[in-house]
Design a protein around this motif. Sequence first.
Motif, PDB file in Angstrom:
ATOM      1  N   ILE A 271      27.298  40.454  27.148  1.00  0.00           N
ATOM      2  CA  ILE A 271      26.396  39.314  26.876  1.00  0.00           C
ATOM      3  C   ILE A 271      25.013  39.573  27.483  1.00  0.00           C
ATOM      4  O   ILE A 271      23.976  39.317  26.854  1.00  0.00           O
ATOM      5  CB  ILE A 271      27.001  38.016  27.442  1.00  0.00           C
ATOM      6  N   LYS A 272      24.998  40.100  28.699  1.00  0.00           N
ATOM      7  CA  LYS A 272      23.728  40.414  29.356  1.00  0.00           C
ATOM      8  C   LYS A 272      22.973  41.487  28.583  1.00  0.00           C
ATOM      9  O   LYS A 272      21.749  41.390  28.399  1.00  0.00           O
ATOM     10  CB  LYS A 272      24.000  40.865  30.790  1.00  0.00           C
ATOM     11  N   ASN A 273      23.690  42.511  28.114  1.00  0.00           N
ATOM     12  CA  ASN A 273      23.052  43.601  27.377  1.00  0.00           C
ATOM     13  C   ASN A 273      22.453  43.102  26.074  1.00  0.00           C
ATOM     14  O   ASN A 273      21.357  43.533  25.677  1.00  0.00           O
ATOM     15  CB  ASN A 273      24.077  44.702  27.116  1.00  0.00           C
ATOM     16  N   ILE A 274      23.174  42.189  25.408  1.00  0.00           N
ATOM     17  CA  ILE A 274      22.650  41.620  24.154  1.00  0.00           C
ATOM     18  C   ILE A 274      21.367  40.852  24.414  1.00  0.00           C
ATOM     19  O   ILE A 274      20.379  40.959  23.667  1.00  0.00           O
ATOM     20  CB  ILE A 274      23.713  40.717  23.500  1.00  0.00           C
ATOM     21  N   GLY A 275      21.340  40.059  25.502  1.00  0.00           N
ATOM     22  CA  GLY A 275      20.136  39.300  25.848  1.00  0.00           C
ATOM     23  C   GLY A 275      18.964  40.202  26.183  1.00  0.00           C
ATOM     24  O   GLY A 275      17.822  39.953  25.741  1.00  0.00           O
ATOM     25  N   VAL A 276      19.222  41.250  26.951  1.00  0.00           N
ATOM     26  CA  VAL A 276      18.152  42.194  27.305  1.00  0.00           C
ATOM     27  C   VAL A 276      17.627  42.914  26.066  1.00  0.00           C
ATOM     28  O   VAL A 276      16.412  43.115  25.912  1.00  0.00           O
ATOM     29  CB  VAL A 276      18.680  43.214  28.347  1.00  0.00           C
ATOM     30  N   THR A 277      18.544  43.281  25.174  1.00  0.00           N
ATOM     31  CA  THR A 277      18.131  43.961  23.942  1.00  0.00           C
ATOM     32  C   THR A 277      17.224  43.077  23.099  1.00  0.00           C
ATOM     33  O   THR A 277      16.211  43.539  22.557  1.00  0.00           O
ATOM     34  CB  THR A 277      19.362  44.373  23.121  1.00  0.00           C
ATOM     35  N   PHE A 278      17.543  41.802  22.981  1.00  0.00           N
ATOM     36  CA  PHE A 278      16.721  40.879  22.189  1.00  0.00           C
ATOM     37  C   PHE A 278      15.370  40.660  22.855  1.00  0.00           C
ATOM     38  O   PHE A 278      14.332  40.607  22.174  1.00  0.00           O
ATOM     39  CB  PHE A 278      17.432  39.546  22.023  1.00  0.00           C
ATOM     40  N   LYS A 279      15.371  40.573  24.176  1.00  0.00           N
ATOM     41  CA  LYS A 279      14.129  40.298  24.905  1.00  0.00           C
ATOM     42  C   LYS A 279      13.183  41.486  24.876  1.00  0.00           C
ATOM     43  O   LYS A 279      11.968  41.322  24.681  1.00  0.00           O
ATOM     44  CB  LYS A 279      14.466  39.919  26.347  1.00  0.00           C
ATOM     45  N   GLU A 280      13.722  42.685  25.076  1.00  0.00           N
ATOM     46  CA  GLU A 280      12.881  43.870  25.202  1.00  0.00           C
ATOM     47  C   GLU A 280      12.749  44.657  23.903  1.00  0.00           C
ATOM     48  O   GLU A 280      11.938  45.584  23.827  1.00  0.00           O
ATOM     49  CB  GLU A 280      13.453  44.787  26.286  1.00  0.00           C
ATOM     50  N   GLY A 281      13.551  44.322  22.899  1.00  0.00           N
ATOM     51  CA  GLY A 281      13.503  45.071  21.644  1.00  0.00           C
ATOM     52  C   GLY A 281      12.289  44.731  20.797  1.00  0.00           C
ATOM     53  O   GLY A 281      11.647  43.699  20.982  1.00  0.00           O
ATOM     54  N   ASP A 282      11.987  45.600  19.808  1.00  0.00           N
ATOM     55  CA  ASP A 282      10.862  45.342  18.909  1.00  0.00           C
ATOM     56  C   ASP A 282      11.296  44.352  17.830  1.00  0.00           C
ATOM     57  O   ASP A 282      12.428  43.881  17.791  1.00  0.00           O
ATOM     58  CB  ASP A 282      10.354  46.652  18.304  1.00  0.00           C
ATOM     59  N   TRP A 283      10.396  44.040  16.930  1.00  0.00           N
ATOM     60  CA  TRP A 283      10.667  43.027  15.909  1.00  0.00           C
ATOM     61  C   TRP A 283      11.770  43.466  14.944  1.00  0.00           C
ATOM     62  O   TRP A 283      12.510  42.643  14.411  1.00  0.00           O
ATOM     63  CB  TRP A 283       9.393  42.693  15.135  1.00  0.00           C
ATOM     64  N   LYS A 284      11.898  44.768  14.744  1.00  0.00           N
ATOM     65  CA  LYS A 284      12.955  45.263  13.868  1.00  0.00           C
ATOM     66  C   LYS A 284      14.331  45.013  14.480  1.00  0.00           C
ATOM     67  O   LYS A 284      15.267  44.597  13.784  1.00  0.00           O
ATOM     68  CB  LYS A 284      12.761  46.762  13.621  1.00  0.00           C
ATOM     69  N   THR A 285      14.405  45.243  15.786  1.00  0.00           N
ATOM     70  CA  THR A 285      15.674  45.012  16.483  1.00  0.00           C
ATOM     71  C   THR A 285      16.018  43.534  16.492  1.00  0.00           C
ATOM     72  O   THR A 285      17.170  43.147  16.256  1.00  0.00           O
ATOM     73  CB  THR A 285      15.598  45.552  17.919  1.00  0.00           C
ATOM     74  N   ARG A 286      15.022  42.706  16.753  1.00  0.00           N
ATOM     75  CA  ARG A 286      15.271  41.265  16.802  1.00  0.00           C
ATOM     76  C   ARG A 286      15.714  40.727  15.443  1.00  0.00           C
ATOM     77  O   ARG A 286      16.596  39.867  15.357  1.00  0.00           O
ATOM     78  CB  ARG A 286      14.011  40.543  17.277  1.00  0.00           C
ATOM     79  N   LEU A 287      15.103  41.235  14.392  1.00  0.00           N
ATOM     80  CA  LEU A 287      15.484  40.775  13.064  1.00  0.00           C
ATOM     81  C   LEU A 287      16.885  41.264  12.691  1.00  0.00           C
ATOM     82  O   LEU A 287      17.593  40.630  11.887  1.00  0.00           O
ATOM     83  CB  LEU A 287      14.457  41.255  12.032  1.00  0.00           C
ATOM     84  N   SER A 288      17.311  42.368  13.309  1.00  0.00           N
ATOM     85  CA  SER A 288      18.660  42.890  13.058  1.00  0.00           C
ATOM     86  C   SER A 288      19.741  41.977  13.622  1.00  0.00           C
ATOM     87  O   SER A 288      20.906  42.072  13.229  1.00  0.00           O
ATOM     88  CB  SER A 288      18.814  44.292  13.669  1.00  0.00           C
ATOM     89  N   PHE A 289      19.351  41.088  14.545  1.00  0.00           N
ATOM     90  CA  PHE A 289      20.310  40.101  15.035  1.00  0.00           C
ATOM     91  C   PHE A 289      20.746  39.170  13.910  1.00  0.00           C
ATOM     92  O   PHE A 289      21.864  38.658  13.912  1.00  0.00           O
ATOM     93  CB  PHE A 289      19.689  39.277  16.172  1.00  0.00           C
TER      94      PHE A 289
END
Length: 459
Positions: free
Chosen positions: A16-34
């Motif tokens: 859960i922590k890793n998912i949150g960090v990925t969304f926070k620090e990821g670029d817009w492509k990563t965030r949209l992949s959620f």
Amino acid sequence: MEKNKNNVLSIIAGNIKNIGVTFKEGDWKTRLSFLIMGFGPIMRKSFARGIAYLLIEFAFIAYMATSGIANLSKLSTLGTEETHMDPNTFLTTYGDNSFLILLYGVLTAVLCVLFITFWRMNIQENQNEEKIIKNGGHLPTSSQDLKSLLDQKFHATLLALPVLGVLVFMVVPIIFMICVAFTNYDSTHQAPSKLFTWVGFENFTQLLKFGGNGMGSTFTTILIWTLVWAFFATFSTYFGGIALALLINKKGVKFKKFWRTIFVMTIAIPQFISLLYVSKMFAADGLINTYFVKWGIFERSYNFWAHPMTARVLIIVINLWIGIPYVMLMATGLLMNIPADLYESARIDGASPWQMFRKITMPYMLFVTGPYLLTSFTGNLNNFNVIYLLSGGGPTSMQLYGGSGYTDLLVTWLYKLVLNSTNYKLAACVGILTFVVVAFTSLIAYSKLPSIKDEEGFQ
């Protein structure tokens, strides 16, 4: 147990922590992949991976929209409309099928878990791709991805179909059986004409309750006999097979191949034939009784299968005839691998045959055949053939529930609950408790195996 629980919770919390960090620090492509699985890989030109994730999401959404949501919505009640016939028109109006609702509901729940797993893999894929790009690396092309499935990741390609088969034909039926144990699915609630519903732990309470309509005494009687049978059936054939192998291998014994062939004949004959034949031999009008009365040993015919203690002892003795040849063949090969120098040294030191057997032969045999002992014990806990073909689980008694008998194992009792009583709910409970018994005894036995406990010391 507490340690394992903490490990599981820490793994969940870490994800859960890793998912949150990925969304926070990821670029817009990563965030949209959620939201749109595979969007990031597609935008980074990893088309094969991205399209695969995207297809998984589309297929899941399509399934949930067409039938998945409906399956889950009825899972809480297992149906509300019962099949009935109109008394005026005599037309049958088909209602809900609790069996199919439970089956498809379980399948949908498993698919939801799989989708969450793929969604998590999609997030991890985006995280890994970002790291590769930040470090100045190059993402693999689609052709490289496809080639890797036949090279570096060939194990994943080979395991994909078996894993799918295990999921469909083992995991889903096991979850379904566990769910049935918490319903009132029996002969009076028979799908599709009748509905069944959730009853919580009521079935387990009835199975373990003593007195009244409880079956605690029946379950305890069968459980104790199951454990006693498994113990004697395993160790009597084990030590009997080793003794027979030592006897045949002994110097001075002639026609060794002939004696081994004689005992192997019991393996060649199908148990369905041999056990049924032996069962008839010990019947009240069987061959044994006929000659015992003729020779004056018995005054009249004695029904061996009508008395609990006689039937149990007879089953264990007959099982020696079935099990000893297997162990004999295995032990024969192992005995030939024990270095002769060990025995020679022991003789020089003045060791007796019994001391050599106790200090050399048995430690070696127990070390090598430890896993076999475990699997044999587990197999005997669920040994349906020997019990059902010899005694049919009898003799039955009014004191035991559901037509069960004094030689029934948990597995044969489960069979009778399904075939004779169509009591699926209690059969599912017995199946769960059988698994608990087998798992508990297997784990204890596994921890005591010499090959696990003191491997370095033995070597």
